[in-house]
Design an enzyme around this catalytic site. Structure first.
Site: not given
Length: 341
Positions: A128, A153
């Site tokens: 990501s 995350y």
């Protein structure tokens, strides 16, 4: 025909990648746990686009279940693995941290162990843009340091990159990580801003605009993302025999590679909202709020390496991509179109 395992097959990116693989003649085993992080009916609707295809087989399973994943790899011979399953969402990680450890860490370990035994020609896994965290230099380059995540995350995605490298080095597994940049488009995730904004505007409810709108995002259309994933899949990385740690952070002495995959065109949040208002034919009720913990102020992908190695070039403008999303949204939710003002 090759058999490809795609985890997260009922997800936004997973569905589109599966469709691309099927269209070119691959056989796909799609795995998903269909969790309720967001509307399960949407995930099932995505699957309905894939299930009629004879070359597609769906497995309802959780990557965090070690015994199940061992059986999945024992029962199939996968030519390659595309690992997209994960607990998504930056803000959700602030209040539900343990599910990120289970899915993103334990789950990925189970996938890596499966690859260690099965020896696929290539493991492509989702990272990501959030791994860039506190980095203030843009465009984000794969040569930049990513040691300062600002959300759990992001930390799990950085951990995935490290875990994959270790397995690539120890067991010779060709592995490529893709740092996705703000993916949007038809069949998208309902927790993403563009989806939330569309729903709220049509329902005449306020939209929450964090950091008072002073944000930029490198919105990347889903078709471009799927194209990039397939291009990478077909090019397993080789060990970089001339590797040196300082200039070559994204390559390695192991068969391992990291790429950014984005549009390379950051969009101001205020422009994005203006465009959405025009497409919907309605004005948004705007609620301006301070900076949200875990968010970054701007993202922009340097895709030079990906373009050089695969020929990938994003081709969808925000105007075209958002228009297609709005058309899909109206069709999926049976919204009555409004005449633009």
């Amino acid at each position: 025909m090759s058999t490809i395992l795609v985890t997260g097959a009922a997800g936004f990116i997973g569905m589109h990648v599966c469709a691309r693989l099927l269209e070119r003649g691959d056989s796909v085993v799609g795995l998903d746990n269909l969790n309720d992080y967001y509307d399960v009916a949407l995930k099932q609707a995505r699957l309905s686009q894939l299930l009629p295809r004879a070359a597609f087989r769906f497995l309802h399973a959780d990557i965090a279940d070690r015994e199940v994943m061992e059986r999945v790899f024992a029962d199939h011979e996968f030519a390659a693995v595309i690992h997209l399953a994960a607990q998504a969402g930056v803000r959700y990680s602030l209040t539900n941290p343990h599910v990120y450890a289970e899915s993103n860490l334990t789950g990925f370990l189970n996938v890596l162990e499966g690859c260690r035994r099965a020896r696929p020609r290539h493991l492509v896994f989702a990272s990501s843009s959030s791994v860039y965290g506190g980095n203030t230099e843009t465009p984000y380059s794969v040569s930049h340091n990513v040691d300062h995540p600002v959300s759990l995350y992001a930390a799990t995605k950085k951990a995935n990159e490290l875990m994959a490298h270790a397995y690539s080095h120890l067991y010779g597994i060709p592995a490529t990580g893709l740092r996705f940049f703000t993916v949007y488009g038809p069949w998208g995730r309902p927790d993403m801003a563009y989806f939330l904004f569309t729903k709220a505007i049509l329902e005449e409810r306020p939209i929450k605009i964090f950091n008072f709108g002073k944000l930029k995002r490198d919105f990347t259309y889903i078709d471009d993302i799927a194209e990039g994933v397939i291009r990478v899949l077909d090019r397993p990385p080789a060990a970089n025999l001339g590797w040196s740690s300082a200039p070559e952070i994204a390559t390695s002495f192991a068969p391992y590679r990291i790429y950014n995959i984005g549009n390379s065109t950051p969009v101001e949040l205020t422009y994005f909202i203006d465009l959405l208002e025009k497409l919907l034919g309605r004005h948004a009720i705007k609620e301006y709020l301070p900076h949200q913990p875990g968010d970054v102020f701007a993202t922009c992908a340097d895709v030079t390496d990906l373009t050089r190695d695969t020929g990938f070039r994003p081709s969808t403008s925000i105007e075209a991509g958002l228009s297609r999303f709005v058309a899909w949204y109206r069709s999926y939710f049976r919204c009555i179109p409004d005449e633009p003002e």
